[in-house]
Write a protein that holds these residues in place. Structure first.
Motif, PDB file in Angstrom:
ATOM      1  N   SER A  16      -0.492  19.583  20.385  1.00 35.03           N
ATOM      2  CA  SER A  16      -1.705  20.026  19.698  1.00 35.03           C
ATOM      3  C   SER A  16      -1.375  20.614  18.337  1.00 35.03           C
ATOM      4  O   SER A  16      -0.277  21.139  18.117  1.00 35.03           O
ATOM      5  N   ARG A  18      -3.777  22.651  14.982  1.00 43.20           N
ATOM      6  CA  ARG A  18      -5.064  23.122  14.497  1.00 43.20           C
ATOM      7  C   ARG A  18      -5.034  23.162  12.976  1.00 43.20           C
ATOM      8  O   ARG A  18      -4.237  23.896  12.392  1.00 43.20           O
ATOM      9  N   ARG A  66     -10.726  14.369  22.215  1.00 45.19           N
ATOM     10  CA  ARG A  66      -9.411  14.963  21.942  1.00 45.19           C
ATOM     11  C   ARG A  66      -9.454  15.960  20.790  1.00 45.19           C
ATOM     12  O   ARG A  66      -8.688  16.919  20.788  1.00 45.19           O
ATOM     13  N   PHE A  67     -10.299  15.716  19.817  1.00 45.19           N
ATOM     14  CA  PHE A  67     -10.417  16.582  18.647  1.00 45.19           C
ATOM     15  C   PHE A  67     -11.718  17.369  18.719  1.00 45.19           C
ATOM     16  O   PHE A  67     -12.711  16.907  19.270  1.00 45.19           O
ATOM     17  N   GLN A  81      -9.392  21.202  15.624  1.00 49.08           N
ATOM     18  CA  GLN A  81      -8.463  21.361  16.744  1.00 49.08           C
ATOM     19  C   GLN A  81      -8.124  19.980  17.271  1.00 49.08           C
ATOM     20  O   GLN A  81      -9.026  19.234  17.674  1.00 49.08           O
ATOM     21  N   ASP A  83      -5.989  17.924  20.044  1.00 47.40           N
ATOM     22  CA  ASP A  83      -5.250  17.962  21.303  1.00 47.40           C
ATOM     23  C   ASP A  83      -4.878  16.548  21.731  1.00 47.40           C
ATOM     24  O   ASP A  83      -5.438  15.571  21.239  1.00 47.40           O
ATOM     25  N   SER A  84      -3.951  16.473  22.678  1.00 46.48           N
ATOM     26  CA  SER A  84      -3.515  15.163  23.207  1.00 46.48           C
ATOM     27  C   SER A  84      -3.192  14.200  22.074  1.00 46.48           C
ATOM     28  O   SER A  84      -3.623  13.044  22.064  1.00 46.48           O
ATOM     29  N   LEU A  85      -2.434  14.675  21.129  1.00 45.98           N
ATOM     30  CA  LEU A  85      -2.136  13.871  19.948  1.00 45.98           C
ATOM     31  C   LEU A  85      -1.319  12.639  20.307  1.00 45.98           C
ATOM     32  O   LEU A  85      -0.471  12.662  21.214  1.00 45.98           O
TER      33      LEU A  85
END
Length: 125
Positions: A16, A18, A66-67, A81, A83-85
């Motif tokens: 993740s 930010r 995810r975002f 934010q 996540d799960s990139l």
């Protein structure tokens, strides 16, 4: 309005990050906020949009779920934010603003009035 993005970096797949976008000038809540990204050799693409008041958001299908885009108008700041990139999320990320305070329209790079400098996000596999 002047925009300054930060928060990019190198992260492993599944991780993740930010991103933040600080605005100065006129009150930020009068502007719709956007995030775009541009990978090497590709065109700049839309990622996410948020209304001036922050109550409506919209996402590209590639990042939906995810975002998350948000904003703190009291601090003149917008966030992304992530996540799960995935490795395919690797790109230079740009924040942008438009006088249109909604999210339905103006989701193309050419429709933005203000841009911040990009921040690099690199996702390793």
């Amino acid at each position: 309005v002047q925009l300054q993005a930060c928060g990019g970096g190198l992260v492993q797949a599944g991780g993740s990050l930010r991103l933040s976008c600080a605005a100065s000038g006129r009150p930020f809540m009068t502007y719709g906020g956007r995030w775009f990204r541009q990978a090497p050799g590709k065109e700049r693409e839309f990622v996410a949009a948020i209304s001036g008041r922050g109550d409506i958001t919209y996402y590209a299908d590639s990042v939906k779920g995810r975002f998350r885009i948000s904003r703190d108008n009291a601090k003149n700041t917008m966030f992304l934010q992530m996540d799960s990139l995935k490795p395919e999320d690797t790109a230079e990320y740009y924040c942008a603003a438009t006088h249109y305070s909604g999210t339905t329209l103006r989701r193309t790079p050419s429709s933005m009035e203000y841009w911040g400098k990009g921040t690099q996000v690199t996702v390793s596999s």
